[in-house]
Design a protein around this motif. Structure first.
Motif, PDB file in Angstrom:
ATOM      1  N   GLY A   1      34.903  10.296  10.084  1.00  0.00           N
ATOM      2  CA  GLY A   1      35.073  11.746  10.048  1.00  0.00           C
ATOM      3  C   GLY A   1      36.489  12.128   9.645  1.00  0.00           C
ATOM      4  O   GLY A   1      37.315  11.267   9.308  1.00  0.00           O
ATOM      5  N   GLY A   2      36.779  13.442   9.677  1.00  0.00           N
ATOM      6  CA  GLY A   2      38.078  13.937   9.222  1.00  0.00           C
ATOM      7  C   GLY A   2      39.239  13.442  10.074  1.00  0.00           C
ATOM      8  O   GLY A   2      40.182  12.820   9.566  1.00  0.00           O
ATOM      9  N   VAL A   3      39.190  13.694  11.380  1.00  0.00           N
ATOM     10  CA  VAL A   3      40.276  13.253  12.263  1.00  0.00           C
ATOM     11  C   VAL A   3      40.358  11.726  12.230  1.00  0.00           C
ATOM     12  O   VAL A   3      41.443  11.141  12.094  1.00  0.00           O
ATOM     13  CB  VAL A   3      40.041  13.738  13.723  1.00  0.00           C
ATOM     14  CG1 VAL A   3      41.143  13.220  14.638  1.00  0.00           C
ATOM     15  CG2 VAL A   3      39.963  15.258  13.789  1.00  0.00           C
ATOM     16  N   GLY A   4      39.185  11.081  12.347  1.00  0.00           N
ATOM     17  CA  GLY A   4      39.146   9.622  12.413  1.00  0.00           C
ATOM     18  C   GLY A   4      39.738   8.963  11.174  1.00  0.00           C
ATOM     19  O   GLY A   4      40.547   8.037  11.277  1.00  0.00           O
TER      20      GLY A   4
ATOM     21  N   ALA B   1      35.383   2.591  14.833  1.00  0.00           N
ATOM     22  CA  ALA B   1      34.009   2.696  15.344  1.00  0.00           C
ATOM     23  C   ALA B   1      33.294   3.780  14.556  1.00  0.00           C
ATOM     24  O   ALA B   1      33.761   4.912  14.475  1.00  0.00           O
ATOM     25  CB  ALA B   1      34.021   3.054  16.822  1.00  0.00           C
ATOM     26  N   THR B   2      32.165   3.414  13.981  1.00  0.00           N
ATOM     27  CA  THR B   2      31.428   4.364  13.134  1.00  0.00           C
ATOM     28  C   THR B   2      29.920   4.185  13.289  1.00  0.00           C
ATOM     29  O   THR B   2      29.442   3.077  13.553  1.00  0.00           O
ATOM     30  CB  THR B   2      31.822   4.186  11.640  1.00  0.00           C
ATOM     31  OG1 THR B   2      31.107   5.141  10.860  1.00  0.00           O
ATOM     32  CG2 THR B   2      31.529   2.785  11.118  1.00  0.00           C
ATOM     33  N   GLY B   3      29.198   5.300  13.094  1.00  0.00           N
ATOM     34  CA  GLY B   3      27.745   5.230  13.098  1.00  0.00           C
ATOM     35  C   GLY B   3      27.207   4.982  11.698  1.00  0.00           C
ATOM     36  O   GLY B   3      26.003   4.895  11.503  1.00  0.00           O
ATOM     37  N   ARG B   4      28.120   4.897  10.721  1.00  0.00           N
ATOM     38  CA  ARG B   4      27.690   4.743   9.322  1.00  0.00           C
ATOM     39  C   ARG B   4      28.220   3.428   8.755  1.00  0.00           C
ATOM     40  O   ARG B   4      29.355   3.359   8.273  1.00  0.00           O
ATOM     41  CB  ARG B   4      28.206   5.914   8.486  1.00  0.00           C
ATOM     42  CG  ARG B   4      27.498   7.204   8.797  1.00  0.00           C
ATOM     43  CD  ARG B   4      28.037   8.344   7.990  1.00  0.00           C
ATOM     44  NE  ARG B   4      29.252   8.916   8.557  1.00  0.00           N
ATOM     45  CZ  ARG B   4      29.965   9.871   7.987  1.00  0.00           C
ATOM     46  NH1 ARG B   4      29.606  10.323   6.814  1.00  0.00           N
ATOM     47  NH2 ARG B   4      31.045  10.352   8.573  1.00  0.00           N
ATOM     48  N   GLU B   5      27.383   2.404   8.816  1.00  0.00           N
ATOM     49  CA  GLU B   5      27.771   1.081   8.301  1.00  0.00           C
ATOM     50  C   GLU B   5      28.154   1.193   6.825  1.00  0.00           C
ATOM     51  O   GLU B   5      29.026   0.476   6.338  1.00  0.00           O
ATOM     52  CB  GLU B   5      26.591   0.139   8.485  1.00  0.00           C
ATOM     53  CG  GLU B   5      26.996  -1.314   8.670  1.00  0.00           C
ATOM     54  CD  GLU B   5      25.780  -2.214   8.600  1.00  0.00           C
ATOM     55  OE1 GLU B   5      24.723  -1.843   9.159  1.00  0.00           O
ATOM     56  OE2 GLU B   5      25.914  -3.291   7.965  1.00  0.00           O
TER      57      GLU B   5
ATOM     58  N   ASP C   1      45.484  18.698  21.997  1.00  0.00           N
ATOM     59  CA  ASP C   1      45.057  20.000  21.472  1.00  0.00           C
ATOM     60  C   ASP C   1      45.906  20.355  20.264  1.00  0.00           C
ATOM     61  O   ASP C   1      47.129  20.186  20.285  1.00  0.00           O
ATOM     62  CB  ASP C   1      45.253  21.092  22.539  1.00  0.00           C
ATOM     63  CG  ASP C   1      45.302  22.465  21.890  1.00  0.00           C
ATOM     64  OD1 ASP C   1      44.258  22.912  21.384  1.00  0.00           O
ATOM     65  OD2 ASP C   1      46.388  23.074  21.847  1.00  0.00           O
ATOM     66  N   SER C   2      45.265  20.868  19.225  1.00  0.00           N
ATOM     67  CA  SER C   2      46.033  21.312  18.052  1.00  0.00           C
ATOM     68  C   SER C   2      46.032  22.827  17.911  1.00  0.00           C
ATOM     69  O   SER C   2      46.769  23.365  17.098  1.00  0.00           O
ATOM     70  CB  SER C   2      45.443  20.689  16.783  1.00  0.00           C
ATOM     71  OG  SER C   2      44.166  21.264  16.534  1.00  0.00           O
ATOM     72  N   VAL C   3      45.189  23.531  18.692  1.00  0.00           N
ATOM     73  CA  VAL C   3      44.970  24.961  18.449  1.00  0.00           C
ATOM     74  C   VAL C   3      46.162  25.816  18.893  1.00  0.00           C
ATOM     75  O   VAL C   3      46.658  26.643  18.136  1.00  0.00           O
ATOM     76  CB  VAL C   3      43.666  25.441  19.132  1.00  0.00           C
ATOM     77  CG1 VAL C   3      43.462  26.938  18.929  1.00  0.00           C
ATOM     78  CG2 VAL C   3      42.471  24.683  18.580  1.00  0.00           C
TER      79      VAL C   3
HETATM   80  N1  LIG Z   1      41.527  18.941  20.019  1.00  0.00           N
HETATM   81  C1  LIG Z   1      41.715  19.563  18.871  1.00  0.00           C
HETATM   82  O1  LIG Z   1      42.636  20.359  18.687  1.00  0.00           O
HETATM   83  C2  LIG Z   1      40.794  19.225  17.725  1.00  0.00           C
HETATM   84  C3  LIG Z   1      41.182  19.434  16.406  1.00  0.00           C
HETATM   85  C4  LIG Z   1      40.314  19.020  15.371  1.00  0.00           C
HETATM   86  C5  LIG Z   1      39.092  18.475  15.692  1.00  0.00           C
HETATM   87  N2  LIG Z   1      38.734  18.350  16.993  1.00  0.00           N
HETATM   88  C6  LIG Z   1      37.447  17.750  17.365  1.00  0.00           C
HETATM   89  O2  LIG Z   1      37.447  16.409  16.930  1.00  0.00           O
HETATM   90  C7  LIG Z   1      36.130  16.024  16.558  1.00  0.00           C
HETATM   91  C8  LIG Z   1      36.161  15.488  15.116  1.00  0.00           C
HETATM   92  O3  LIG Z   1      36.475  16.551  14.230  1.00  0.00           O
HETATM   93  P1  LIG Z   1      36.358  16.337  12.658  1.00  0.00           P
HETATM   94  O4  LIG Z   1      36.798  17.600  12.007  1.00  0.00           O
HETATM   95  O5  LIG Z   1      36.962  15.019  12.315  1.00  0.00           O
HETATM   96  O6  LIG Z   1      34.764  16.226  12.515  1.00  0.00           O
HETATM   97  P2  LIG Z   1      33.898  15.300  11.534  1.00  0.00           P
HETATM   98  O7  LIG Z   1      34.572  15.169  10.223  1.00  0.00           O
HETATM   99  O8  LIG Z   1      32.522  15.822  11.622  1.00  0.00           O
HETATM  100  O9  LIG Z   1      33.962  13.871  12.245  1.00  0.00           O
HETATM  101  C9  LIG Z   1      33.290  13.601  13.442  1.00  0.00           C
HETATM  102  C10 LIG Z   1      32.766  12.173  13.372  1.00  0.00           C
HETATM  103  O10 LIG Z   1      32.246  11.839  14.667  1.00  0.00           O
HETATM  104  C11 LIG Z   1      31.157  10.929  14.498  1.00  0.00           C
HETATM  105  N3  LIG Z   1      29.973  11.512  15.153  1.00  0.00           N
HETATM  106  C12 LIG Z   1      29.279  12.605  14.769  1.00  0.00           C
HETATM  107  N4  LIG Z   1      28.245  12.824  15.607  1.00  0.00           N
HETATM  108  C13 LIG Z   1      28.300  11.849  16.530  1.00  0.00           C
HETATM  109  C14 LIG Z   1      27.496  11.521  17.664  1.00  0.00           C
HETATM  110  N5  LIG Z   1      26.427  12.260  18.016  1.00  0.00           N
HETATM  111  N6  LIG Z   1      27.827  10.442  18.403  1.00  0.00           N
HETATM  112  C15 LIG Z   1      28.901   9.697  18.071  1.00  0.00           C
HETATM  113  N7  LIG Z   1      29.701   9.945  17.000  1.00  0.00           N
HETATM  114  C16 LIG Z   1      29.391  11.015  16.247  1.00  0.00           C
HETATM  115  C17 LIG Z   1      30.957  10.748  12.993  1.00  0.00           C
HETATM  116  O11 LIG Z   1      31.753   9.638  12.607  1.00  0.00           O
HETATM  117  P3  LIG Z   1      31.091   8.252  12.131  1.00  0.00           P
HETATM  118  O12 LIG Z   1      30.127   8.613  11.053  1.00  0.00           O
HETATM  119  O13 LIG Z   1      32.242   7.434  11.677  1.00  0.00           O
HETATM  120  O14 LIG Z   1      30.402   7.689  13.342  1.00  0.00           O
HETATM  121  C18 LIG Z   1      31.591  11.982  12.407  1.00  0.00           C
HETATM  122  O15 LIG Z   1      32.002  11.785  11.086  1.00  0.00           O
HETATM  123  C19 LIG Z   1      35.261  17.261  16.741  1.00  0.00           C
HETATM  124  O16 LIG Z   1      34.632  17.208  17.996  1.00  0.00           O
HETATM  125  C20 LIG Z   1      36.253  18.401  16.690  1.00  0.00           C
HETATM  126  O17 LIG Z   1      35.791  19.526  17.375  1.00  0.00           O
HETATM  127  C21 LIG Z   1      39.557  18.709  17.998  1.00  0.00           C
END
Ligand SMILES: NC(=O)c1ccc[n+]([C@@H]2O[C@H](COP(=O)([O-])OP(=O)(O)OC[C@H]3O[C@@H](n4cnc5c(N)ncnc54)[C@H](OP(=O)(O)O)[C@@H]3O)[C@@H](O)[C@H]2O)c1
Length: 327
Positions: free
Chosen positions: A158-161, A178-182, A268-270
């Motif tokens: 994902g984006g953060v990852g 760790a990823t769900g997408r091999e 937190d980033s908000v």
């Molecule tokens: N705290 C903050 O300030 C802050 C800021 C930004 C984002 N966030 C949070 O961080 C998270 C990631 O954000 P993002 O923008 O990177 O989102 P994203 O691009 O959708 O990435 C999330 C990743 O999590 C994995 N995932 C999705 N559904 C899942 C499930 N049911 N079980 C396990 N893994 C799952 C997938 O990765 P794989 O395909 O690799 O498994 C997906 O690509 C979100 O929850 C977002 O709300 C928080």
């Protein structure tokens, strides 16, 4: 007149449409910005699809981050022509956001674009990249060093990852992704991951303490994955928790904390203070291999946002999604 993606609520459902608006329709603020790019984050996916309670007042413009050029300003810190970045502060939630050719914002929310960084790079990084950097800072402040052992990143494709993997690898950490997408294994190796672990394995129920595997963890998933990551963290390790892509609940025990001195650090980033943001953006500018961002990111138009919002909620989007807003 300017173009924006506008969300509305019709019969209890969130609907979206591209509309032409007048500047007088914009909310209050002291800096008017011509937006070049926004980006698609998980939270934007929740807002645009209506799958999460992100927006409570309609009509609304989504987009929790943006980069652009100041058109006019009543804040002395920002002059016309300056390039600025906005992430968080409730923009794209309570205040109209970045999926719009114009945004009126508070000067207190803005960070100058770091010298040497393009607008496009800034939004390829965006909220997700800033959050990844804040997580890396949390590990560093927890005393996690590259030679302490393997570091785990969850939701890695994902984006953060993705940005977290790239940042950690650049600093010499050995990273398990760790990823769900091999199918994304090659991509994650290109970003610098040394090992891949399946989401299935990470989601399996865990005992309060498991074999010690990680000196540090960046978790974007929450729920069972975070519970297992805590149980597998080595003595004295730090877990930076920033996300809930797998769910908000956390069933765990105190054992990792009281027997292994594990630290659980929320990120937190908000509403993160401005000084901390500026530190993180400077570190992103100096530390992130911007050449990798081409691989991490894809570019879409405002018209494609509804389609990609569905995809990000289904976990089908790789890395970062840049939204080209202005010309
Ligand atoms: N705290 C903050 O300030 C802050 C800021 C930004 C984002 N966030 C949070 O961080 C998270 C990631 O954000 P993002 O923008 O990177 O989102 P994203 O691009 O959708 O990435 C999330 C990743 O999590 C994995 N995932 C999705 N559904 C899942 C499930 N049911 N079980 C396990 N893994 C799952 C997938 O990765 P794989 O395909 O690799 O498994 C997906 O690509 C979100 O929850 C977002 O709300 C928080």
């Amino acid at each position: 007149m300017f173009k924006a993606l506008v969300l509305d609520k019709v019969d209890g459902k969130t609907v979206s449409a591209i509309q032409e608006l007048e500047e007088s329709a914009l909310p209050e603020g002291d800096v008017l910005v011509e937006v070049s790019y926004s980006s698609l984050n998980y939270k934007d996916g929740l807002a645009v699809t209506g799958k999460g309670p992100i927006i409570n007042k309609f009509p609304a413009i989504p987009g929790i981050d943006l980069v652009g050029r100041v058109i006019s300003s009543e804040d002395d810190r920002f002059q016309p022509g300056m390039h600025v970045i906005l992430t968080g502060w409730g923009v794209g939630e309570r205040h109209w956001g970045g999926m719009s050719e114009r945004a009126r914002l508070k000067g207190d929310w803005l960070v100058p674009l770091p010298a040497g960084m393009s607008e496009k790079d800034a939004m390829l990084i965006g909220t997700a990249g800033l959050t990844a950097m804040l997580c890396v800072l949390a590990l560093e402040e927890g005393g996690v060093r590259p030679d302490d052992g393997e570091v785990l990143v969850t939701g890695a494709a994902g984006g953060v990852g993705s940005v977290a993997v790239a940042l950690l690898a650049k600093h010499g950490y050995r990273v398990t992704a760790a990823t769900g997408r091999e199918s994304e294994s090659d991509y994650l190796h290109r970003l610098g991951a040394t090992h891949i672990r399946s989401r299935e394995e990470m989601s399996a129920p865990s005992k309060p303490l498991e074999k010690q595997l990680w000196s540090g963890v960046i978790d974007t998933v929450g729920s069972k994955v975070l519970a297992r990551a805590l149980a597998e963290t080595s003595y004295g390790g730090t877990v930076a928790a920033c996300g809930l892509a797998g769910g908000p609940e956390l069933e765990t025990s105190v054992m990792p904390f009281i027997l292994r001195n594990v630290r659980l650090q929320g990120v937190d980033s908000v509403v993160c203070p401005t000084a901390r943001r500026e530190q993180a953006w400077q570190r992103l500018q100096s530390d992130l291999d911007l050449a990798l961002l081409g691989d991490v990111g894809q570019e879409i138009t405002l018209e494609q946002v509804p389609e990609y919002a569905q995809k990000i909620i289904r976990g089908e989007v790789r890395g970062r999604t840049l939204i080209k807003v202005g010309e």
